[in-house]
Design a protein around this motif. Structure first.
Motif, mmCIF file in Angstrom:
data_model
loop_
_atom_site.group_PDB
_atom_site.id
_atom_site.type_symbol
_atom_site.label_atom_id
_atom_site.label_comp_id
_atom_site.label_asym_id
_atom_site.label_seq_id
_atom_site.Cartn_x
_atom_site.Cartn_y
_atom_site.Cartn_z
ATOM 1 N N SER A 1 6.486 -15.494 99.069
ATOM 2 C CA SER A 1 7.362 -16.150 98.616
ATOM 3 C C SER A 1 7.271 -17.698 100.390
ATOM 4 N N VAL A 2 6.885 -16.972 101.421
ATOM 5 C CA VAL A 2 6.735 -17.653 102.813
ATOM 6 C C VAL A 2 5.642 -18.101 102.449
ATOM 7 N N GLU A 3 4.957 -17.517 102.031
ATOM 8 C CA GLU A 3 3.116 -17.789 102.637
ATOM 9 C C GLU A 3 2.915 -18.798 101.485
ATOM 10 N N GLY A 4 3.143 -18.871 100.326
ATOM 11 C CA GLY A 4 3.116 -19.500 99.323
ATOM 12 C C GLY A 4 1.608 -18.654 98.041
ATOM 13 N N PRO A 5 1.059 -19.919 97.357
ATOM 14 C CA PRO A 5 0.059 -18.188 96.150
ATOM 15 C C PRO A 5 -1.196 -18.661 96.804
ATOM 16 N N GLU A 6 -1.671 -19.177 98.288
ATOM 17 C CA GLU A 6 -3.117 -18.667 98.859
ATOM 18 C C GLU A 6 -2.361 -16.985 99.358
ATOM 19 N N SER A 7 -0.995 -16.522 99.374
ATOM 20 C CA SER A 7 -0.900 -15.320 100.446
ATOM 21 C C SER A 7 -2.083 -14.518 99.988
ATOM 22 N N VAL A 8 -2.208 -13.308 101.402
ATOM 23 C CA VAL A 8 -2.841 -11.706 101.223
ATOM 24 C C VAL A 8 -1.633 -10.559 100.669
ATOM 25 N N ALA A 9 -0.222 -11.407 101.073
ATOM 26 C CA ALA A 9 0.726 -10.371 100.610
ATOM 27 C C ALA A 9 0.917 -10.137 98.999
ATOM 28 N N PRO A 10 0.934 -9.235 98.663
ATOM 29 C CA PRO A 10 1.574 -8.652 97.008
ATOM 30 C C PRO A 10 2.760 -9.132 96.955
ATOM 31 N N LEU A 11 3.001 -9.834 95.620
ATOM 32 C CA LEU A 11 4.269 -10.265 95.275
ATOM 33 C C LEU A 11 5.518 -8.651 95.413
#
Ligand SMILES: *Cc1c(COP(=O)(O)O)cnc(C)c1O
Length: 382
Positions: A343-353
């Motif tokens: 949620s913090v990093e936005g759509p290009e984040s490598v963090a899984p949802l």
């Protein structure tokens, strides 16, 4: 006190044991002057606090001792420190950076740094083969490493990367914010530059934003880094420098406590029915574990992430139900923080949802376990 003769814990606890000459104070005074009386003969001396603030001296000397570096510079933030390392390069220089790294710096590299003429190439920095393929001898000036890297805690082999970099005529810089000088000494492993967001473990109390660079050697490059600080003006205030030095006195105790609790939490969570995966370098099943065990001394850090069964909804619902853990960004403070990173990093984040990032503080670990366990169960039943 001879800085070289005591163990790092001692150097940190006593802030090198410096005593103020004017007052015999053990806790240093805070110099607030922006300007300094010139010698009558106009000899070069301290002149102006943008580049010569005496509040930095003890702090930078301590950073040099802890990181085994020759020169250190503190900055107004971790981002000011990291961007200075890139701004001291020259247009056309090629730099290799990690695909998994601190989000704001990756954004800056992908946008502003390229506008200024740096050629930035993002690779899997945990893969020595990918780095070798990306390296352009004579053109690549810097390889940027972050280990363990946000928010997946990917481990990279600093010694192996530094060897490849040097063979190709490039420098290696390591964002060591998460490892801290307690657990890893990048310069001793062959890196040329270490960067810290001192906002995190170095200060450790979530009451300050600051950054630091430590260099293995003085060089033309290092002088350009110092010039960026002085001329761009991303300088730390005197009070903030004082706070940071105070925070560093307890660095070893705080990091050791966080490591111990993180290991207990990682173990507990990896057996939890509502957790799909635990990302923590200390777990033998973690892909970078062997390199981490070799490279990190005395612990695997206080940062871990979990992937919550039930996906994004369950992850956000879990974070919504904690009490002891605080729902906030940042890391490395005495209080434990939890965050839904995507949620913090936005759509290009490598963090899984389904990922929650955990920064483990120094509270009683049973309180942390119980609170998270209850939140996971309550979220599942919601
Ligand atoms: C926070 C952080 C930064 C940026 O530092 P600031 O002090 O927030 O500017 C850089 N790298 C890592 C790994 C961080 O956690």
């Amino acid at each position: 006190m001879d800085d070289k003769q005591v163990m790092p814990e001692t150097a940190a606890a006593q802030a090198l044991g410096w005593i103020d000459g004017a007052t015999q104070a053990i806790a240093p005074p805070i110099p607030m002057s922006s300007t300094f009386l010139r010698d009558a003969g106009n000899a070069p001396g301290r002149s102006y606090a943008r580049d010569q603030n005496p509040a930095y001296e003890q702090l930078e000397a301590l950073l040099c001792v802890l990181e085994k570096g020759r020169e250190a510079a503190v900055f107004a933030s971790g981002m000011a420190a990291a961007t200075a390392a890139f701004m001291a390069l020259k247009p056309g220089n090629h730099v290799i950076a990690p695909k998994v790294m601190y989000w704001a710096l990756r954004n800056w590299l992908a946008t502003t740094a390229t506008l200024w003429g740096l050629q930035v190439e993002f690779v899997d920095i945990s893969s020595v083969d990918e780095i070798k393929r990306a390296l352009r001898p004579g053109k690549t000036r810097l390889i940027w490493v972050e280990t363990p890297a946000n928010p997946l805690w990917t481990i990279s082999d600093i010694a192996a990367i530094a060897e490849i970099a040097h063979a190709g005529g490039a420098m290696t810089a390591v964002d060591s914010t998460v490892a801290t000088p307690v657990l890893t000494r990048p310069l001793a492993l062959g890196a040329d530059l270490v960067m810290h967001s001192a906002t995190k473990y170095l200060n450790g109390h979530s009451d300050l934003v600051a950054g630091a660079l430590v260099a293995k050697e003085d060089s033309d490059y290092w002088q350009r880094v110092k010039a960026v600080r002085a001329n761009v003006g991303g300088i730390l205030g005197s009070f903030e420098a004082w706070l940071m030095l105070r925070g560093m006195r307890t660095l070893f105790l705080r990091v050791q406590a966080a490591c111990r609790s993180a290991e207990v939490l990682a173990q507990f969570l990896s057996e939890h029915a509502l957790v799909d995966a635990v990302l923590y370098p200390g777990l033998p099943t973690f892909p970078g574990h062997a390199v981490a065990a070799n490279q990190m001394q005395g612990g695997f850090g206080g940062m871990l992430s979990i992937r919550v069964k039930g996906g994004e909804r369950a992850a956000i619902a879990t974070a919504a139900r904690v009490n002891v853990w605080k729902r906030a960004t940042s890391l490395g403070g005495v209080e434990s923080l939890i965050e839904h990173r995507a949620s913090v990093e936005g759509p290009e984040s490598v963090a899984p949802l389904d990922l929650l990032r955990l920064s483990v503080g120094i509270e009683n670990v049973d309180d942390l376990i119980d609170d998270l366990d209850e939140a996971l169960i309550a979220a599942r039943n919601a």
